[in-house]
Design an enzyme around this catalytic site. Sequence first.
Site, mmCIF file in Angstrom:
data_model
loop_
_atom_site.group_PDB
_atom_site.id
_atom_site.type_symbol
_atom_site.label_atom_id
_atom_site.label_comp_id
_atom_site.label_asym_id
_atom_site.label_seq_id
_atom_site.Cartn_x
_atom_site.Cartn_y
_atom_site.Cartn_z
ATOM 1 N N ARG A 21 0.933 -1.105 0.100
ATOM 2 C CA ARG A 21 -0.124 -0.241 -0.027
ATOM 3 C C ARG A 21 0.913 1.335 0.120
ATOM 4 O O ARG A 21 0.528 2.212 -0.789
ATOM 5 C CB ARG A 21 -0.990 -0.063 1.141
ATOM 6 C CG ARG A 21 -2.126 -1.257 1.159
ATOM 7 C CD ARG A 21 -2.908 -1.166 2.380
ATOM 8 N NE ARG A 21 -2.001 -1.367 3.458
ATOM 9 C CZ ARG A 21 -2.475 -1.047 4.878
ATOM 10 N NH1 ARG A 21 -3.551 -0.574 5.159
ATOM 11 N NH2 ARG A 21 -1.560 -1.332 5.710
ATOM 12 N N ASN A 40 -6.167 -2.747 2.618
ATOM 13 C CA ASN A 40 -5.908 -4.234 2.738
ATOM 14 C C ASN A 40 -7.293 -5.010 2.922
ATOM 15 O O ASN A 40 -8.075 -4.366 3.662
ATOM 16 C CB ASN A 40 -5.227 -4.561 3.880
ATOM 17 C CG ASN A 40 -3.672 -4.418 3.765
ATOM 18 O OD1 ASN A 40 -3.178 -4.496 2.551
ATOM 19 N ND2 ASN A 40 -2.952 -4.199 4.829
#
Length: 93
Positions: A21, A40
Amino acid sequence: MNEDVRLTAWVRGRVQGVGFRWFTRANALEIGGLTGFALNLDDGRVQVVAEGTSENCHRLLEWLRSGDTPGRVDGVTEIWGTPRGGYDGFAIR
């Protein structure tokens, strides 16, 4: 014509716990002009939502599929749509 679009991508593979990320956000900021987030998911995938020009969203998608990402990407599924707005920059969620 390079219109604004919304890219929603689901990235599967070993993409959690590897900085995926963070690097997605860094890449979106480097491309420039993109807003959205990387998140996530409970099933081990990462969801990426990006809004901006079609060209810049395609550049981000190419990076997600490039093999230059952290971890291991086994596949990316994407859908395209109309921007909804409301994002302040590109966030990690």
